[in-house]
Scaffold this motif. Sequence first.
Motif, PDB file in Angstrom:
ATOM      1  N   ARG A   1      25.533  38.840  20.405  1.00 35.81           N
ATOM      2  CA  ARG A   1      25.926  38.031  19.256  1.00 35.81           C
ATOM      3  C   ARG A   1      25.754  38.780  17.936  1.00 35.81           C
ATOM      4  O   ARG A   1      26.616  38.741  17.063  1.00 35.81           O
ATOM      5  N   THR A  17      30.784  26.607  16.664  1.00 35.81           N
ATOM      6  CA  THR A  17      31.130  27.642  17.634  1.00 35.81           C
ATOM      7  C   THR A  17      31.135  29.042  17.031  1.00 35.81           C
ATOM      8  O   THR A  17      30.988  30.018  17.738  1.00 35.81           O
ATOM      9  N   GLU A  18      31.324  29.154  15.722  1.00 30.34           N
ATOM     10  CA  GLU A  18      31.351  30.472  15.097  1.00 30.34           C
ATOM     11  C   GLU A  18      30.525  30.484  13.810  1.00 30.34           C
ATOM     12  O   GLU A  18      31.044  30.664  12.715  1.00 30.34           O
ATOM     13  N   SER A  32      30.153  27.433   7.453  1.00 31.74           N
ATOM     14  CA  SER A  32      30.656  27.553   8.817  1.00 31.74           C
ATOM     15  C   SER A  32      30.214  26.370   9.669  1.00 31.74           C
ATOM     16  O   SER A  32      30.965  25.872  10.502  1.00 31.74           O
ATOM     17  N   THR A  57      31.173  38.788  20.394  1.00 28.61           N
ATOM     18  CA  THR A  57      30.354  37.944  19.540  1.00 28.61           C
ATOM     19  C   THR A  57      30.621  36.454  19.689  1.00 28.61           C
ATOM     20  O   THR A  57      29.808  35.641  19.231  1.00 28.61           O
ATOM     21  N   SER A  58      31.736  36.056  20.283  1.00 23.04           N
ATOM     22  CA  SER A  58      32.016  34.620  20.394  1.00 23.04           C
ATOM     23  C   SER A  58      31.169  34.007  21.502  1.00 23.04           C
ATOM     24  O   SER A  58      30.770  34.680  22.461  1.00 23.04           O
ATOM     25  N   TYR A  59      30.917  32.718  21.381  1.00 21.99           N
ATOM     26  CA  TYR A  59      30.131  32.034  22.400  1.00 21.99           C
ATOM     27  C   TYR A  59      30.810  32.123  23.765  1.00 21.99           C
ATOM     28  O   TYR A  59      30.145  32.271  24.802  1.00 21.99           O
ATOM     29  N   GLN A  60      32.129  32.017  23.778  1.00 14.86           N
ATOM     30  CA  GLN A  60      32.840  32.053  25.049  1.00 14.86           C
ATOM     31  C   GLN A  60      32.690  33.414  25.721  1.00 14.86           C
ATOM     32  O   GLN A  60      32.439  33.508  26.926  1.00 14.86           O
ATOM     33  N   GLN A  61      32.838  34.489  24.947  1.00 15.97           N
ATOM     34  CA  GLN A  61      32.677  35.824  25.508  1.00 15.97           C
ATOM     35  C   GLN A  61      31.261  36.055  26.021  1.00 15.97           C
ATOM     36  O   GLN A  61      31.057  36.643  27.088  1.00 15.97           O
ATOM     37  N   ALA A  63      31.043  33.609  11.462  1.00 13.35           N
ATOM     38  CA  ALA A  63      32.403  34.096  11.327  1.00 13.35           C
ATOM     39  C   ALA A  63      32.601  34.923  10.066  1.00 13.35           C
ATOM     40  O   ALA A  63      33.487  35.766   9.997  1.00 13.35           O
TER      41      ALA A  63
END
Length: 316
Positions: free
Chosen positions: A144, A98-99, A90, A151-155, A102
Amino acid sequence: MTMVPDTEHAEDAALTRAAQSGDVTALGLLLERHRPGMRAVALSLLGPGPDVDDVMQDAALVALRRIGDVRDPAAVGAWLRMVVRNGSRSVLRVAGRTEPLADVPLPPTSATPEGVLDAHAMRDWIWEAVEDLSPALRLPVVLRYFSTGMTSYQQIAEACGTPVGTVRSRLHQARASLAKALEATASGAHEDVRHRTEQSWLDVRDTLAAAERGEYDKVVADRYTPGVTLLSAGRRIGGSALLVAGMEGDLSAGVRQRPANVIAGRSLVVWEMDLVNPPDAPDHCPPGVAWVMTLEGGRIGRVSLHHTPRPAPSAG
């Protein structure tokens, strides 16, 4: 077949079942037992550098979250290496990491972070460890690793009201803290690991000192198997003669190795080295190298070298 692999598999199975029942110390011992192999996987994919530590810390938390998913307790080592392999891929696949998780399946969407934690076999330890984090680190790590859809960085950034870069930094700190707490559960309970590591530090220093005296060939004859294999980028490039010639060539060119980290298992040893180039040839060697060594009957049978990538030239 020798009894050692069967014994190790039996110990792995016992520790895994204990961890699945909520014994955090058992999980800490599993991570200690398999740390050399896990780190070797990360080094083979990423090369030496800070990404390796991040992936190892991630793997510890994934193991904490998902140890109950292990269906064959005796094969937990392969499962842990798979977790590291997924995390490493990843890192390579996603720009900016970023993930990094994943590949980790999420729990059912009907659950909440609190519900996931409360249902976890290790919930008391997890809650205590999470509460020990600062408030700024606590929310990102819970979302996270234990939320179902945040779980996403943006969220996480939106939930915390901070930039994505800040979330990444805070998660890095939280991972390091929780991984260290997991490691601490095994402290004092696995003296053979500590002894092996201490002995390996002595071995690497003795090896380098002998090489400086022009006696590296004696070290190879004493500590390596007669048919030792030297690999680079996963391919065989030679044996004991090339090992000695390579060491002597670097020393003649003024290159010195300085041990930076040592990981020692029963069958696998990793020496991470800083490479110090001579002032008149600062680019002679990359900045570092990791020796990943497989043991056969207590002697080194395979040496795989992984060099730290050279830094990209500055735009200026």
